[in-house]
Design a protein around this motif. Structure first.
Motif, PDB file in Angstrom:
ATOM      1  N   GLU A   7       0.834  -1.212   0.000  1.00  0.00           N
ATOM      2  CA  GLU A   7       0.000   0.000   0.000  1.00  0.00           C
ATOM      3  C   GLU A   7       0.863   1.254   0.000  1.00  0.00           C
ATOM      4  N   CYS A   8       1.912   1.256   0.813  1.00  0.00           N
ATOM      5  CA  CYS A   8       2.802   2.420   0.860  1.00  0.00           C
ATOM      6  C   CYS A   8       3.492   2.631  -0.487  1.00  0.00           C
ATOM      7  N   ASP A  66       3.786   6.480  -0.358  1.00  0.00           N
ATOM      8  CA  ASP A  66       3.791   6.926   1.032  1.00  0.00           C
ATOM      9  C   ASP A  66       5.140   6.599   1.687  1.00  0.00           C
ATOM     10  N   GLU A  70       2.348   1.661  -3.475  1.00  0.00           N
ATOM     11  CA  GLU A  70       1.327   2.076  -4.444  1.00  0.00           C
ATOM     12  C   GLU A  70       0.867   3.510  -4.222  1.00  0.00           C
ATOM     13  N   LYS A  71       0.817   3.942  -2.968  1.00  0.00           N
ATOM     14  CA  LYS A  71       0.360   5.306  -2.646  1.00  0.00           C
ATOM     15  C   LYS A  71       1.514   6.314  -2.579  1.00  0.00           C
TER      16      LYS A  71
END
Length: 190
Positions: A55-56, A61, A58-59
């Motif tokens: 998620e990090c 982050d 992909e975002k």
């Protein structure tokens, strides 16, 4: 005779309650990360960590990914920010499938428990196939600054033979594995 039966009933009830209490305690320990009791718990921990890493990425982050590392790993890592930039630029695509293999080591020394989880994912995205490997210190009673990610490695699956060794001599480093950084560190230590 009635007193003997009463005593026997009390013993049976007390023993039953004791067994129920032990079972309840075991359940609570498993939920708290006591990985030796339940392999599924280890897989859940690994999958949660894996999902957060992806998620990090992909975002985009960077702060979120950095927060996953233990304070000790952040202190020991060579250029953690550069490592995160490297891995964000390297890993591409959306996940189509993944397989996982886990290794867990639990230790108890004078009542001080540690637990380390090594997770090896083969991830196929719509762009390429990668190996995502991380070492996560899930428990360290004596040194809580060790808890968190210690190492993260993402390489192309086709490079496994050259670059992967379960966090051993070739790849052991705090922070994010980058082939050029590891080779440079090896030259400096000679």
């Amino acid at each position: 005779m009635n007193i003997k039966r009463l005593i026997l009933c009390i013993i049976i009830i007390t023993t039953s309650l004791g067994l129920i209490a032990c079972s309840s305690l075991k359940s609570k320990i498993v939920k708290g990360g006591e990985s030796a009791l339940n392999v599924k718990s280890d897989k859940e921990i690994a999958n949660t960590r894996f999902q957060k890493i992806i998620e990090c990425l992909e975002k985009n982050d960077k702060k979120g990914l950095k927060k996953m590392f233990s304070p000790k790993a952040l202190k020991e890592a060579k250029d953690i920010d550069g490592g995160i930039d490297y891995i964000k630029g390297f890993y591409k695509g959306k996940i189509k499938s993944k397989d996982v293999a886990l290794a867990v080591s639990d230790h108890k020394d004078n009542g001080e428990k540690t637990s380390e989880l090594q997770a090896y994912y083969t991830v196929t995205t719509d762009k390429d196939t990668y190996t995502v490997f991380f070492i996560d210190q899930t428990v360290d009673i004596k040194n809580p600054d060790n808890v968190g990610l210690n190492m993260l490695q993402i390489i192309k699956a086709s490079d496994d033979d050259k670059e992967f060794d379960w966090g051993g001599d070739k790849t052991k480093c705090a922070g994010i594995y980058r082939p050029a950084t590891v080779k440079k560190q090896a030259k400096e230590s000679v």
